[in-house]
Design a protein around this motif. Structure first.
Motif, PDB file in Angstrom:
ATOM      1  N   ASP A  20       0.870  -1.173   0.000  1.00  0.00           N
ATOM      2  CA  ASP A  20       0.000   0.000   0.000  1.00  0.00           C
ATOM      3  C   ASP A  20       0.914   1.233   0.000  1.00  0.00           C
ATOM      4  O   ASP A  20       1.250   1.784   1.047  1.00  0.00           O
ATOM      5  N   TRP A  21       1.341   1.645  -1.190  1.00  0.00           N
ATOM      6  CA  TRP A  21       2.378   2.679  -1.294  1.00  0.00           C
ATOM      7  C   TRP A  21       1.892   4.052  -0.837  1.00  0.00           C
ATOM      8  O   TRP A  21       2.668   4.833  -0.282  1.00  0.00           O
ATOM      9  N   GLU A  22       0.613   4.350  -1.103  1.00  0.00           N
ATOM     10  CA  GLU A  22       0.181   5.752  -0.938  1.00  0.00           C
ATOM     11  C   GLU A  22       0.485   6.356   0.437  1.00  0.00           C
ATOM     12  O   GLU A  22       1.087   7.434   0.522  1.00  0.00           O
ATOM     13  N   ARG A  26       3.126   9.393   0.877  1.00  0.00           N
ATOM     14  CA  ARG A  26       2.692  10.680   1.453  1.00  0.00           C
ATOM     15  C   ARG A  26       3.645  11.133   2.569  1.00  0.00           C
ATOM     16  O   ARG A  26       3.943  12.306   2.699  1.00  0.00           O
ATOM     17  N   SER A  40       2.473  12.935  -7.374  1.00  0.00           N
ATOM     18  CA  SER A  40       1.426  11.935  -7.108  1.00  0.00           C
ATOM     19  C   SER A  40       2.070  10.614  -6.717  1.00  0.00           C
ATOM     20  O   SER A  40       3.265  10.386  -6.957  1.00  0.00           O
ATOM     21  N   ASN A  41       1.216   9.770  -6.152  1.00  0.00           N
ATOM     22  CA  ASN A  41       1.653   8.431  -5.774  1.00  0.00           C
ATOM     23  C   ASN A  41       2.128   7.662  -7.013  1.00  0.00           C
ATOM     24  O   ASN A  41       3.151   6.969  -6.974  1.00  0.00           O
ATOM     25  N   GLU A  42       1.406   7.816  -8.120  1.00  0.00           N
ATOM     26  CA  GLU A  42       1.730   7.082  -9.345  1.00  0.00           C
ATOM     27  C   GLU A  42       3.136   7.460  -9.834  1.00  0.00           C
ATOM     28  O   GLU A  42       3.933   6.599 -10.196  1.00  0.00           O
ATOM     29  N   THR A  45       5.722   5.895  -7.431  1.00  0.00           N
ATOM     30  CA  THR A  45       5.892   4.431  -7.498  1.00  0.00           C
ATOM     31  C   THR A  45       6.489   4.001  -8.843  1.00  0.00           C
ATOM     32  O   THR A  45       7.217   3.014  -8.912  1.00  0.00           O
TER      33      THR A  45
END
Ligand SMILES: Cc1cc2nc3c(=O)[nH]c(=O)nc-3n(C[C@H](O)[C@H](O)[C@H](O)COP(=O)(O)OP(=O)(O)OC[C@H]3O[C@@H](n4cnc5c(N)ncnc54)[C@H](O)[C@@H]3O)c2cc1C
Length: 641
Positions: A20-22, A26, A40-42, A45
């Protein structure tokens, strides 16, 4: 082109589907408010994926093929200087060229600002290629990061809340030297008479009239000790209570000691490598005996806080050894599988013989189970550490943000504490077992230098020794669970009742089995507590009955009353590990049905193993403990090693 990420579906599962990277991204990117940070998370990652792919290629093509040459040309002392093999040095030039020493350091210090979790996943691949390289590599970025974290802890790092970047940090010069590959750090704890027992450390720290600190003493077994920057733990205060074996910990302070300084008059040495240990494995990782004679030292934090800083350093190091062990397991499994698929015996390849097939299947199950535990431990440990850092550095704009960090810290710290000793214990013990099975599957050639199996076994054997031995990890895990129960006895009773109820009522048969494993683990904890209480009651037989209540509840003597738990700590740790892994695999199987098979395979062996360990806890030990009753032994708050 070979790639240790691309060829490993299980590792890719975590990277691409499971983690769960988000929430982590953050924390790492301060809610995407950093100057020059990801938006962004995208985006973040995708970058981590690219980095890990690059590492996968580098280790597979540049390091693994040189592992034999590295092993055959060990690090040595020449005219008082430590010299690595040319192959080893060439590898480090390449690592430096691609900037990997700065993987987890902030961008403003020249780093990539990646999470430690990315570093750990890379660490597995490094270790699969060669453990000496992995170890030495970790004393670059790992030590630079430690400098930053220590500076935050002591309050000498300032964050600019506008840009969420660092304004100042105490060890900036040192960090920059390390991440540009000019030098590296070392962790100087062990002494000739003090390894697991840190309270016995004797290296002395003294202050002159102007307040300058100097360190004098000997440190042994210092990995990569020929680097410039040494974190040295030393005694700055005398022990007060000579009856308390842990009293010595309070007198320790933490220092940064440069081994040399380059001055206009030339290089000035403040300490030296006295000799290299002649080890059976890790041949290009220098293990140095160090001498410091009145070496100028910089105090980190306050005097007497050495043990606290050391624990912080060791926590990441223990997770790191978990991933190092994972690399050894992965390598052992692959070597054994490849050999067994080619070697013929009695009409078929040996992988088709029942026993060998079972060994290979168990090795595969255990490697993947270990990866589940490793990723989980690394994730929670980093979530806790990053939120603690944000709090210490006051990297928040308002009370709401502050409370969020406090909540995250509390939640993740508990889980990190629970699983880190289990990871260090289980990973290192599994690595030894698998390297041994790899050799066994190779038969006679496994015992020769022609194949890598014998090297893997020699390399693996140190894993249960450094960064806190397996025994010390077991004591830590046992201490934590038992002290928690003593604080909240109701939790144990409720836990057992819930687990038993689930063994009857759960719809999913795998959930039922996990509940059975949990019930066995909790039952073993209850058994241990009962045995401790029974032992205590036996010791009261010489006292009047009217005194029993007060003596029982108030006069616990850690030297004797905890001895059943100390005796069975390793067995309990095995139970705790089996329970923890089964919970993780169940959670994975619920979200990803293709993972059910792994859980089934794991439980097939874990339940009988847990029954066996519980039975030993319940039935053995009294005879031996009676012979030891006068020997002091502790279930202390502070076993570390
Ligand atoms: C290759 C290598 C690299 C190393 N790198 C570093 C480094 O970079 N920095 C550093 O500071 N150190 C390093 N070490 C040292 C390492 O951390 C110690 O060897 C380790 O902590 C054990 O200490 P010891 O050797 O003194 O063993 P001891 O503490 O003497 O232990 C001997 C045995 O007794 C057991 N034991 C001790 N106390 C208890 C207890 N209370 N209950 C049950 N069992 C117990 C231990 O588990 C062990 O099996 C390294 C060691 C090696 C081999």
């Amino acid at each position: 082109m070979a790639n240790f990420l691309e060829d490993n579906e299980d590792l890719k599962f975590y990277l691409e589907k499971y983690i769960d990277w988000e929430p982590l991204v953050r924390l790492v990117e301060y809610d995407f408010k950093m100057n020059d940070g990801f938006e962004s998370n995208e985006e973040a990652t995708e970058f981590y994926n690219d980095v890990l792919n690059m590492v996968g290629e580098l280790v597979a093509n540049e390091i693994a093929p040189r592992a034999k040459a590295i092993e055959e040309n060990p690090v040595k002392m020449v005219d008082g200087e430590v010299v690595g093999s040319p192959e080893f040095n060439a590898i480090f030039d390449q690592i430096n060229e691609v900037g990997l020493h700065g993987l987890c350091l902030p961008r403003e210090l020249g780093g990539m600002n990646a999470p430690l979790l990315v570093y750990m996943l890379a660490g597995e691949m490094f270790s699969r290629a060669d453990v000496s390289v992995m170890t030495h590599h970790s004393f670059h970025g790992g030590m630079a990061l430690a400098m930053l974290l220590f500076s935050v802890m002591e309050g000498s790092t300032e964050i600019d809340l506008e840009t969420m970047t660092m304004k100042t940090t105490r060890f900036q010069k040192e960090i920059e030297e390390i991440i540009t590959g000019q030098t590296w750090g070392a962790m100087d704890i062990t002494e000739p008479d003090a390894g697991s027992d840190m309270a016995a450390l004797r290296t002395k720290a003294e202050q002159d009239e102007d307040g300058n600190w100097f360190v004098t003493g000997e440190k042994t077994f210092i990995t990569s000790g020929h680097g410039k920057y040494h974190f040295v733990i030393a005694r700055s205060e005398e022990t007060k209570d000579s009856d308390d074996p842990f009293a010595g910990l309070a007198g320790l302070s933490f220092f940064l000691v440069p081994l040399w300084e380059d001055t206009p008059e030339g290089r000035k040495h403040y300490g030296r490598v006295d000799r290299l240990e002649d080890k059976i494995g890790h041949k290009n990782s220098a293990t140095c005996a160090m001498v410091f004679d009145h070496a100028p030292a910089q105090l980190i934090g306050k005097r007497g806080e050495g043990f606290r800083y050391m624990l912080f350093l060791m926590n990441n190091a223990r997770v790191g050894v978990g991933f190092e062990s994972l690399g050894v397991c992965e390598n052992s499994l692959r070597l054994a599988k490849n050999y067994a698929a080619e070697r013929r015996s009695m009409g078929k390849t040996i992988d088709k013989h029942e026993m060998i097939a079972e060994y290979l299947e168990d090795m595969d199950t255990d490697t993947r189970s270990l990866r589940a535990l490793g990723v989980h431990a690394a994730y929670h440990s980093e979530m806790a550490q990053r939120s603690q850092i944000a709090l210490l550095a006051k990297a928040y704009h308002n009370d709401t943000e502050k409370s969020r960090y406090e909540l995250l810290y509390k939640r993740h710290l508990k889980e990190a504490r629970r699983v880190t000793p289990l990871l260090k214990y289980y990973g290192s013990e599994r690595a030894v077992y698998m390297a041994r099975m790899c050799m066994q599957i190779h038969g006679g050639v496994g015992y020769t230098k022609e194949y890598q199996a014998e090297q893997l076994l020699r390399d693996a054997l140190v894993l249960p020794i450094y960064e806190g031995t397996s025994q010390i990890q077991s004591l830590m895990a046992t201490k934590d669970v038992l002290l928690n129960i003593l604080k909240n006895p109701k939790d144990l009773v409720q836990g057992i009742a819930q687990a038993k109820w689930r063994t009857l009522s759960a719809r999913d048969p795998l959930d039922k089995k996990v509940a059975k494993l949990q019930a066995l683990c909790l039952g073993a904890q209850q058994t241990l507590l009962t045995r401790m209480a029974a032992k205590k009651f036996r010791s009261l037989s010489n006292h009047k009955v009217v005194d029993w209540a007060s003596k029982f509840f108030k006069e616990w003597d850690a030297k004797k009353d905890f001895s059943p738990a100390l005796l069975h700590a390793e067995r309990l740790t095995l139970l705790l590990t089996d329970a923890a892994i089964s919970e993780l695999l169940l959670e994975q199987a619920t979200r990803f049905p293709e993972r059910r098979e792994l859980l089934e395979r794991f439980l097939e062996k874990a339940i009988p193993r847990a029954e066996y360990n519980s039975s030993l806890i319940a039935t053995t030990g009294d005879r031996l403990l009676d012979t030891l009753d006068d020997t002091p032994a502790q279930l202390g708050e502070k076993q570390v090693g």
